[in-house]
Design a protein around this motif. Structure first.
Motif, PDB file in Angstrom:
ATOM      1  N   ILE A 197       9.444 -31.885  10.250  1.00  0.00           N
ATOM      2  CA  ILE A 197       8.004 -32.183  10.270  1.00  0.00           C
ATOM      3  C   ILE A 197       7.260 -30.905   9.924  1.00  0.00           C
ATOM      4  CG2 ILE A 197       6.065 -32.936  11.694  1.00  0.00           C
ATOM      5  CD1 ILE A 197       8.092 -34.479  13.416  1.00  0.00           C
ATOM      6  N   CYS A 198       6.556 -30.936   8.794  1.00  0.00           N
ATOM      7  CA  CYS A 198       5.873 -29.737   8.284  1.00  0.00           C
ATOM      8  C   CYS A 198       4.378 -29.870   8.544  1.00  0.00           C
ATOM      9  CB  CYS A 198       6.144 -29.572   6.789  1.00  0.00           C
ATOM     10  SG  CYS A 198       7.908 -29.451   6.373  1.00  0.00           S
ATOM     11  N   HIS A 199       3.780 -28.800   9.060  1.00  0.00           N
ATOM     12  CA  HIS A 199       2.375 -28.870   9.454  1.00  0.00           C
ATOM     13  C   HIS A 199       1.423 -28.508   8.332  1.00  0.00           C
ATOM     14  CE1 HIS A 199       4.552 -28.692  13.301  1.00  0.00           C
ATOM     15  NE2 HIS A 199       3.575 -29.477  13.713  1.00  0.00           N
ATOM     16  N   ASN A 200       1.948 -28.040   7.222  1.00  0.00           N
ATOM     17  CA  ASN A 200       1.132 -27.785   6.036  1.00  0.00           C
ATOM     18  C   ASN A 200       2.046 -27.748   4.822  1.00  0.00           C
ATOM     19  OD1 ASN A 200       2.177 -25.002   5.789  1.00  0.00           O
ATOM     20  ND2 ASN A 200       0.907 -24.601   7.599  1.00  0.00           N
ATOM     21  N   ILE A 201       1.447 -27.677   3.657  1.00  0.00           N
ATOM     22  CA  ILE A 201       2.227 -27.764   2.422  1.00  0.00           C
ATOM     23  C   ILE A 201       3.076 -26.514   2.212  1.00  0.00           C
ATOM     24  CG2 ILE A 201       0.463 -26.789   0.893  1.00  0.00           C
ATOM     25  CD1 ILE A 201       2.758 -29.838   0.171  1.00  0.00           C
ATOM     26  N   ILE A 261       6.236 -30.330  -4.783  1.00  0.00           N
ATOM     27  CA  ILE A 261       5.228 -29.846  -3.834  1.00  0.00           C
ATOM     28  C   ILE A 261       3.831 -30.293  -4.254  1.00  0.00           C
ATOM     29  CG2 ILE A 261       4.179 -27.779  -2.861  1.00  0.00           C
ATOM     30  CD1 ILE A 261       6.979 -28.583  -1.771  1.00  0.00           C
ATOM     31  N   ALA A 262       3.546 -30.271  -5.540  1.00  0.00           N
ATOM     32  CA  ALA A 262       2.238 -30.734  -6.009  1.00  0.00           C
ATOM     33  C   ALA A 262       2.028 -32.206  -5.680  1.00  0.00           C
ATOM     34  CB  ALA A 262       2.111 -30.497  -7.517  1.00  0.00           C
ATOM     35  N   ILE A 263       3.077 -33.010  -5.850  1.00  0.00           N
ATOM     36  CA  ILE A 263       2.968 -34.441  -5.564  1.00  0.00           C
ATOM     37  C   ILE A 263       2.785 -34.677  -4.065  1.00  0.00           C
ATOM     38  CG2 ILE A 263       4.216 -36.629  -5.635  1.00  0.00           C
ATOM     39  CD1 ILE A 263       3.047 -35.558  -8.348  1.00  0.00           C
ATOM     40  N   VAL A 311      -9.318 -30.671   0.149  1.00  0.00           N
ATOM     41  CA  VAL A 311      -8.191 -29.815  -0.246  1.00  0.00           C
ATOM     42  C   VAL A 311      -8.208 -28.479   0.475  1.00  0.00           C
ATOM     43  CG1 VAL A 311      -7.170 -28.564  -2.184  1.00  0.00           C
ATOM     44  CG2 VAL A 311      -7.885 -30.943  -2.480  1.00  0.00           C
ATOM     45  N   ASP A 312      -9.377 -27.870   0.598  1.00  0.00           N
ATOM     46  CA  ASP A 312      -9.438 -26.553   1.254  1.00  0.00           C
ATOM     47  C   ASP A 312      -9.171 -26.667   2.751  1.00  0.00           C
ATOM     48  OD1 ASP A 312      -9.917 -25.031  -1.044  1.00  0.00           O
ATOM     49  OD2 ASP A 312     -12.046 -25.545  -1.005  1.00  0.00           O
ATOM     50  N   GLU A 313      -9.598 -27.765   3.368  1.00  0.00           N
ATOM     51  CA  GLU A 313      -9.275 -27.976   4.786  1.00  0.00           C
ATOM     52  C   GLU A 313      -7.768 -28.107   4.983  1.00  0.00           C
ATOM     53  OE1 GLU A 313     -11.936 -30.713   7.104  1.00  0.00           O
ATOM     54  OE2 GLU A 313     -12.681 -31.166   5.091  1.00  0.00           O
ATOM     55  N   LEU A 314      -7.100 -28.694   4.007  1.00  0.00           N
ATOM     56  CA  LEU A 314      -5.644 -28.851   4.086  1.00  0.00           C
ATOM     57  C   LEU A 314      -4.907 -27.578   3.677  1.00  0.00           C
ATOM     58  CD1 LEU A 314      -5.404 -32.404   2.452  1.00  0.00           C
ATOM     59  CD2 LEU A 314      -5.070 -31.865   4.869  1.00  0.00           C
ATOM     60  N   GLY A 315      -5.606 -26.666   2.994  1.00  0.00           N
ATOM     61  CA  GLY A 315      -4.985 -25.425   2.543  1.00  0.00           C
ATOM     62  C   GLY A 315      -4.005 -25.615   1.402  1.00  0.00           C
ATOM     63  N   SER A 316      -4.271 -26.597   0.538  1.00  0.00           N
ATOM     64  CA  SER A 316      -3.299 -26.940  -0.501  1.00  0.00           C
ATOM     65  C   SER A 316      -3.829 -26.791  -1.922  1.00  0.00           C
ATOM     66  CB  SER A 316      -2.834 -28.385  -0.301  1.00  0.00           C
ATOM     67  OG  SER A 316      -3.930 -29.282  -0.347  1.00  0.00           O
TER      68      SER A 316
END
Length: 380
Positions: free
Chosen positions: A57-61, A243-245, A316-321
């Motif tokens: 389980i990953c908490h960010n990208i 990762i982009a997908i 996107v910025d809130e997700l950091g991705s």
């Protein structure tokens, strides 16, 4: 955002011989050491020429990328020890499904008894992306809306233009193989989680299935985990593409969740209309047109994907991705794995061995140290 959109990524790799470039039913040779190193993150699948890995389980990208790279590196190294290679693509260019051995497991034998040749011929490889959603009603509402974007994202991932030595003329032949199974494709929409649960209970009660795992839609609420599982994609060759997908799926869920919290709906479309777009993505990939169902007009796929990126931009910025999502533009510019496979096929006068060699190299791109990657991708 109060909701944490965790990620999980599952990849199914081909096991190939670096000399013949054919599939090899030898997963057992890498399982013992592999499970010591990776535990439940590594497992066999129905065909012994496949090995599946899954992140935690990953908490960010960024966590997801690190885990994907580690898993690819570990499995590639284990395979190399046995003079084998791994390939990230959704069909093998020329190996035949009838030559692949079945993993001795009661679950797989039961599936073959039920599905017969459909199961034996299922020599395809996929990418599954889980996005965490705690509230099941939220998950159903988001699934209803997210269905519209599934063909767009499939077009970004196509990697299966060949089947048993033939250029199929399709960019995602894997999709056509899998659609022969029941309970696949674009799901219908549901009014609530209880309506979905009643559907599953009816299938179990009437003997259609024995559990919810046998609902194999392109997008589903996972029967065990509190996630939405996106299953429509081909498996891209490169880590950057994967990762982009994954980042794009996460952003779509986060954006639809945000609209839901603001009491703003996203228009729902009939399954049959979204299936029209899926067919176009399967056939033409990024080079075709999809139906803009709001405008009721054909629009180039690339234009619709740019609109999708604009649609999710405010989360996107809130997700950091943002950095990871930028790679979508590279895919739009350079094409997908299917496009690259077809280019090599044309440039080498139909040499499918050259296609496999390039897939082996791309699978390790950004995964191994430069020297190790070169050694691991070369024929023995």
């Amino acid at each position: 955002m109060a909701q944490e959109f965790t990620l999980g990524i599952e990849e199914e790799f081909q096991i190939v011989d670096p000399n013949t470039r054919e599939l090899r039913s030898r997963v057992a040779e890498i399982l013992d050491e592999g499970m010591m190193l990776l535990g439940e993150q590594l497992k066999p699948e129905m065909h012994q020429s496949m090995v599946e890995v899954g992140t935690g389980i990953c908490h960010n990208i960024q966590e997801a990328r690190a885990d994907v790279v580690k898993l690819r590196r570990t499995v590639a190294t284990l395979a190399h020890k046995k003079n084998l290679r791994i390939v990230a693509a959704s069909t093998h260019p020329f190996s035949h499904w009838k030559d692949q051995e079945i993993t001795p497991n009661e679950r797989y034998f039961q599936l073959i008894e039920e599905m017969q040749q459909l199961a034996r011929a299922l020599s395809i490889y996929g990418l599954h992306v889980h996005v965490g959603i705690e509230n099941r009603d939220d998950a159903i509402h988001i699934m209803n809306a997210a269905r519209y974007f599934l063909p767009h994202i499939l077009a970004l991932t196509t990697s299966s233009p060949f089947w048993i030595g033939r250029n199929t003329g399709l960019k995602s032949y894997r999709s056509e193989v899998f659609k022969q199974f029941p309970r696949t494709g674009i799901p219908d929409y549901f009014g609530s989680s209880s309506e979905f649960d009643n559907y599953v209970k009816l299938l179990v009660k009437t003997g259609c299935i024995d559990n919810g795992k046998k609902i194999w839609w392109d997008l589903r609420p996972h029967p065990v985990f509190p996630t939405l599982e996106f299953r429509i994609c081909d498996l891209p060759a490169k880590v950057d593409e994967v990762i982009a997908i994954a980042a794009l799926f996460q952003a779509v869920v986060a954006k639809l969740y945000k609209l839901l919290r603001q009491n703003m709906g996203f228009r729902l479309y009939r399954r049959m209309l979204i299936e029209e777009n899926k067919w176009r993505a399967v056939r033409y990939g990024l080079d075709g047109k999809l139906l803009d169902l709001g405008k009721q007009a054909e629009v180039p796929v690339r234009s619709l994907i740019l609109e999708l990126l604009e649609f999710v931009d405010d989360v996107v910025d809130e997700l950091g991705s943002r950095s990871e999502l930028e790679y979508v533009h590279t895919i739009l510019r350079e094409g997908t794995s299917a496009d690259r496979q077809l280019r090599i096929f044309q440039e080498t006068n139909g040499d499918l061995h050259a296609v496999v060699d390039n897939l082996i190299a791309e699978t390790l791109q950004g995964v191994m140290e430069p020297g190790a990657a070169s050694t691991a991708s070369q024929p023995a």
